[in-house]
Design a protein around this motif. Structure first.
Motif, short mmCIF file in Angstrom:
data_model
loop_
_atom_site.label_atom_id
_atom_site.label_comp_id
_atom_site.label_asym_id
_atom_site.label_seq_id
_atom_site.Cartn_x
_atom_site.Cartn_y
_atom_site.Cartn_z
N ALA A 14 0.84 -1.21 0.00
CA ALA A 14 0.00 0.00 0.00
C ALA A 14 0.87 1.26 0.00
CB ALA A 14 -0.92 0.00 1.22
N GLU A 15 1.93 1.24 0.80
CA GLU A 15 2.83 2.39 0.83
C GLU A 15 3.49 2.61 -0.52
OE1 GLU A 15 5.50 1.45 3.96
OE2 GLU A 15 4.03 1.79 5.57
N ALA A 16 3.89 1.51 -1.18
CA ALA A 16 4.51 1.61 -2.49
C ALA A 16 3.56 2.26 -3.50
CB ALA A 16 4.93 0.23 -2.97
N ALA A 17 2.30 1.86 -3.47
CA ALA A 17 1.32 2.44 -4.38
C ALA A 17 1.12 3.92 -4.09
CB ALA A 17 -0.01 1.70 -4.26
N ALA A 18 1.09 4.28 -2.81
CA ALA A 18 0.91 5.68 -2.44
C ALA A 18 2.08 6.53 -2.91
CB ALA A 18 0.73 5.80 -0.92
N TRP A 19 3.31 6.01 -2.72
CA TRP A 19 4.49 6.75 -3.18
C TRP A 19 4.47 6.91 -4.69
CZ3 TRP A 19 6.96 9.92 -0.48
CH2 TRP A 19 7.28 9.69 0.87
N LEU A 20 4.10 5.86 -5.40
CA LEU A 20 4.08 5.93 -6.86
C LEU A 20 3.11 7.00 -7.34
CD1 LEU A 20 5.14 4.77 -9.47
CD2 LEU A 20 3.36 3.03 -9.38
N SER A 21 1.95 7.10 -6.69
CA SER A 21 0.98 8.12 -7.10
C SER A 21 1.50 9.52 -6.83
CB SER A 21 -0.35 7.90 -6.38
OG SER A 21 -0.23 8.20 -5.00
N ARG A 22 2.19 9.72 -5.71
CA ARG A 22 2.72 11.05 -5.39
C ARG A 22 3.80 11.47 -6.37
NH1 ARG A 22 3.64 8.92 0.10
NH2 ARG A 22 1.68 9.05 1.23
N LEU A 23 4.63 10.51 -6.79
CA LEU A 23 5.78 10.85 -7.63
C LEU A 23 5.41 11.08 -9.09
CD1 LEU A 23 8.32 8.28 -6.15
CD2 LEU A 23 8.29 10.75 -5.78
N GLN A 24 4.15 10.82 -9.46
CA GLN A 24 3.75 11.03 -10.85
C GLN A 24 3.45 12.50 -11.16
OE1 GLN A 24 3.88 8.66 -13.26
NE2 GLN A 24 4.86 7.53 -11.59
N GLY A 25 3.38 13.35 -10.12
CA GLY A 25 3.10 14.77 -10.36
C GLY A 25 4.20 15.42 -11.17
N GLN A 26 3.84 16.42 -11.99
CA GLN A 26 4.82 17.09 -12.83
C GLN A 26 5.81 17.91 -12.00
OE1 GLN A 26 2.49 19.38 -15.59
NE2 GLN A 26 2.50 17.75 -17.12
N GLN A 27 5.40 18.42 -10.87
CA GLN A 27 6.27 19.23 -10.03
C GLN A 27 6.28 18.65 -8.62
OE1 GLN A 27 4.82 23.25 -10.45
NE2 GLN A 27 5.99 23.58 -12.31
N THR A 28 6.86 17.48 -8.48
CA THR A 28 6.92 16.84 -7.18
C THR A 28 7.86 17.62 -6.26
OG1 THR A 28 6.61 14.70 -8.24
CG2 THR A 28 7.40 14.69 -5.96
N PRO A 29 7.42 18.05 -5.06
CA PRO A 29 8.29 18.81 -4.16
C PRO A 29 9.54 18.02 -3.79
CG PRO A 29 6.00 18.89 -3.43
CD PRO A 29 6.06 17.88 -4.53
N GLU A 30 10.64 18.75 -3.60
CA GLU A 30 11.90 18.11 -3.25
C GLU A 30 11.80 17.35 -1.93
OE1 GLU A 30 15.53 16.74 -4.05
OE2 GLU A 30 14.29 17.98 -5.36
N LEU A 31 11.03 17.89 -0.98
CA LEU A 31 10.87 17.21 0.30
C LEU A 31 10.21 15.84 0.12
CD1 LEU A 31 9.81 20.07 2.74
CD2 LEU A 31 11.94 18.78 2.75
N THR A 32 9.24 15.78 -0.81
CA THR A 32 8.58 14.51 -1.09
C THR A 32 9.57 13.51 -1.68
OG1 THR A 32 6.45 15.61 -1.45
CG2 THR A 32 6.71 13.40 -2.38
N LYS A 33 10.43 14.00 -2.58
CA LYS A 33 11.42 13.11 -3.19
C LYS A 33 12.39 12.58 -2.14
CE LYS A 33 11.31 15.48 -7.67
NZ LYS A 33 12.09 16.29 -8.63
#
Length: 332
Positions: A14-33
């Motif tokens: 579930a965590e892996a799926a959540a991370w994958l969805s967050r990282l698909q944004g065009q401007q993913t924040p550096e903190l998220t990365k």
């Protein structure tokens, strides 16, 4: 279907799926990365789950449409977000996990200037927050993760081999198990002091976590980008004196001592003139004894105290005028 009590393997997926969805944004924040890199490097199971989620993502028709749209910049933000969540939910459905695990829960604790607070966590661990400090806590049934957003905190960790206890401070990660330690976050450094047990310190570098040190009781690690890692053994009672409402100085630089006292002051502050900044001071002061500190320093080194608004300035003594020799002869 929502699983009320997911297994550790299910939660990782579930965590892996959540991370994958967050990282698909065009401007993913550096903190998220950075947060993703910490999670990804933490466990081989994390890496395997993320790779599996990526494979599923690639075969979903919606993912292809989302990534190949000819006008992504014109799509309303909320529609893209909804699409990402829907795709993540689809992955969760395919691997048998409910949507409820997409959103991690966090709790924030903070203190104002001059205030301290003790927090007893749900697992029995304790956190003592110093003046003007903040932590963000992420707990689940696999890990105990806290982020020191600012200031200083002492962590008294209840042992739980199944759930590692990790404190993040900038790029540094402090991992403990049945341990008591202090972490202080400075603008350009992180300082970790171990009083009991054992902690491992690592730093995020790209997609990797680089091990830096394993501390023994009594050791302090100061980590900066410029100097790297420096380990010493300070008097523990000085490092932890704030928990008793005190500040202890032992042959401290006057400028540094003033800055330490100012951490606990509200509208007032001690300002040390550069010409006397390297004078030394020792003593024990209450965290609310800013005036007494200034008076003690002035008395010790024959300094003058000047007041300007909320500032208490420590400046050199006035020079005595040199008598004119001709005047001395006339006076004689």
């Amino acid at each position: 279907m929502v699983t009320p009590h997911p297994t550790p393997e299910q939660q990782i997926r579930a965590e892996a799926a959540a991370w994958l969805s967050r990282l698909q944004g065009q401007q993913t924040p550096e903190l998220t990365k950075k947060a993703f890199r910490v999670w990804f490097d933490e466990d081989e199971a994390h890496r395997n789950a993320f790779e599996a989620a990526t494979e599923i993502w690639d075969i979903l028709p919606g993912a292809v449409l989302l990534e190949t749209s000819s006008e992504p910049s014109e799509r309303p933000r909320h529609r893209r977000t909804a699409a990402l969540i829907a795709l993540a939910a689809a992955i969760l459905a395919m691997i048998g996990i409910g949507y409820a695990w997409l959103t991690p829960q966090s709790t924030v604790y903070a203190t104002t200037v001059g205030r301290q607070e003790t927090i007893v966590l749900s697992d029995g661990s304790r956190v003592d927050l110093n003046s003007d400090s903040q932590i963000t806590m992420f707990y689940n049934n696999r890990e105990r993760r806290l982020r020191l957003d600012r200031g200083e905190a002492m962590f008294d960790v209840r042992k739980d081999p199944r759930r590692p206890f990790t404190v993040l401070s900038g790029d540094e990660r402090v991992r403990a198990l049945g341990t008591t330690f202090v972490v202080r976050r400075l603008p350009r450094a992180t300082v970790v002091t171990l009083t009991h047990g054992r902690v491992e310190i690592a730093r995020a570098q790209g997609m990797r976590q680089v091990a830096m040190a394993v501390l023994s009781p009594g050791e302090r690690a100061s980590i900066t980008q410029r100097a790297g890692l420096v380990i010493d053994r300070p008097p523990i009672d000085i490092v932890t004196a704030w928990r008793n409402g005190e500040v202890i100085f032992e042959d401290a630089n006057l400028m540094d001592a003033a800055r330490e006292m100012n951490r606990y002051a509200g509208s007032k502050s001690v300002v040390v003139d550069a010409s006397v900044a390297n004078l030394r001071i020792s003593g024990i002061f209450g965290i609310d004894e800013l005036e007494q500190f200034a008076i003690a320093a002035a008395t010790l080194h024959q300094l003058r105290i000047e007041r300007q608004g909320g500032e208490i300035r420590l400046v050199p003594p006035m020079r005595q005028p040199v008598a004119n020799k001709a005047s001395e002869r006339r006076a004689g």
